[in-house]
Scaffold this active site. Structure first.
Site, PDB file in Angstrom:
ATOM      1  N   SER A 152     -52.911  33.402   9.963  1.00 42.51           N
ATOM      2  CA  SER A 152     -52.247  34.367   9.085  1.00 42.51           C
ATOM      3  C   SER A 152     -52.555  35.810   9.486  1.00 42.51           C
ATOM      4  O   SER A 152     -51.763  36.711   9.202  1.00 42.51           O
ATOM      5  CB  SER A 152     -52.637  34.130   7.622  1.00 42.51           C
ATOM      6  OG  SER A 152     -54.031  34.171   7.457  1.00 42.51           O
ATOM      7  N   HIS A 154     -55.692  39.625   6.415  1.00 45.05           N
ATOM      8  CA  HIS A 154     -54.266  39.926   6.310  1.00 45.05           C
ATOM      9  C   HIS A 154     -54.006  41.420   6.480  1.00 45.05           C
ATOM     10  O   HIS A 154     -53.091  41.831   7.197  1.00 45.05           O
ATOM     11  CB  HIS A 154     -53.738  39.469   4.949  1.00 45.05           C
ATOM     12  CG  HIS A 154     -53.824  37.998   4.736  1.00 45.05           C
ATOM     13  ND1 HIS A 154     -53.661  37.404   3.491  1.00 45.05           N
ATOM     14  CD2 HIS A 154     -54.071  36.982   5.600  1.00 45.05           C
ATOM     15  CE1 HIS A 154     -53.785  36.099   3.608  1.00 45.05           C
ATOM     16  NE2 HIS A 154     -54.045  35.817   4.873  1.00 45.05           N
TER      17      HIS A 154
END
Length: 268
Positions: free
Chosen positions: A153, A206
């Site tokens: 991610s 992230h």
């Protein structure tokens, strides 16, 4: 009726289709011009998908064979082991996943964003973007989170940021479509960052991926221009290869310096 040649208001001539008045020209019709865009098979995207799936299968196999995930143990982000010199852990987590659901979400996102970006970025630049986003995300996680982490991610958020930057920098070419798509990208990023506030999710990774992808895309992403003469128009990237290399170097220097600084501070 006979027209008086000396009259101040001569009678207008008659037309068969429009008696007594000039014909009204037909309304202008908007014409669309076909422009040739780059066509590339998403070789890098599909290769990354396959590699991630194969590595997850190895993780699963090692769990059955040894009773623990040996592959994740070797490659996941563990701050103490990075401080001990295992610096590869700032890169390898982007190919590891904690569950089939974790893998599925990330591979779906890669499948959605990867091919379109690869079409304009090209194979090498997309691969570079993926690694830079993953590296930046893992550095941010190392800086601000003590928890162990793994997952692609970080790199996916780098792709998401690059998609947004690409639409912003080329919105004059794509028009309203780009603006609507950019709004969607921003909404996706915000929603996922909010979800990332949940326990067990490495939101610092992230945010680092978003930042790393944005920097590279702003400095080295495609700037599209139209080239040629109608009807043989095509879209080309005006970025030079040197711009791409400098953008990558800036990303590496920024996040490399952050990592080195944190390692030094925590080691003394």
């Amino acid at each position: 009726m006979t027209q008086d040649p000396y009259s101040d208001n001569p009678t207008p001539p008659s037309y068969p289709e429009y008696p007594g008045e000039k014909p009204v020209p037909p309304p202008l019709v908007e014409q669309r011009i076909a422009i040739s865009a780059p066509t590339r098979r998403p070789v890098v995207t599909y290769s990354l998908l396959i590699i991630s799936i194969v590595i997850f299968l190895l993780q699963t196999a090692s769990t059955y064979l040894f009773g623990f995930d040996l592959v994740a143990g070797i490659g996941m982000k563990v701050n103490d082991l990075i401080l001990d010199g295992q610096y590869w852990r700032l890169l390898t987590p982007m190919f590891l996943h904690g569950s089939i659901l974790h893998l599925g979400f990330n591979m779906y996102a890669l499948y959605i964003f990867g091919p379109g970006l690869e079409r304009y970025y090209g194979h090498g630049r997309l691969l570079l973007l993926f690694f830079l986003g993953g590296f930046a995300g893992n550095v941010f996680s190392f800086l601000f989170s003590t928890a162990n982490s793994l997952g692609s991610s970080t790199a996916i958020f780098g792709l998401l940021a690059a998609e947004g930057v690409f639409l912003y920098q080329n919105q004059k070419l794509f028009g309203g479509v780009a603006r609507r798509a950019l709004n969607n990208i921003i909404m996706i990023a915000v929603v996922n960052l909010i979800i990332g506030l949940s326990p067990g999710i490495d939101n610092w990774g992230h945010m680092g991926g978003l930042l790393g992808g944005s920097i590279f895309a702003f400095l080295g992403g495609p700037i599209l221009v139209k080239e040629g003469i109608f009807p043989n128009l095509r879209i080309v990237d005006s970025r030079e290869s040197g711009d791409v290399l400098r953008a990558a170097l800036v990303d590496i220097l920024i996040f490399g310096a952050l990592a080195i600084g944190a390692i030094y501070i925590r080691s003394v």
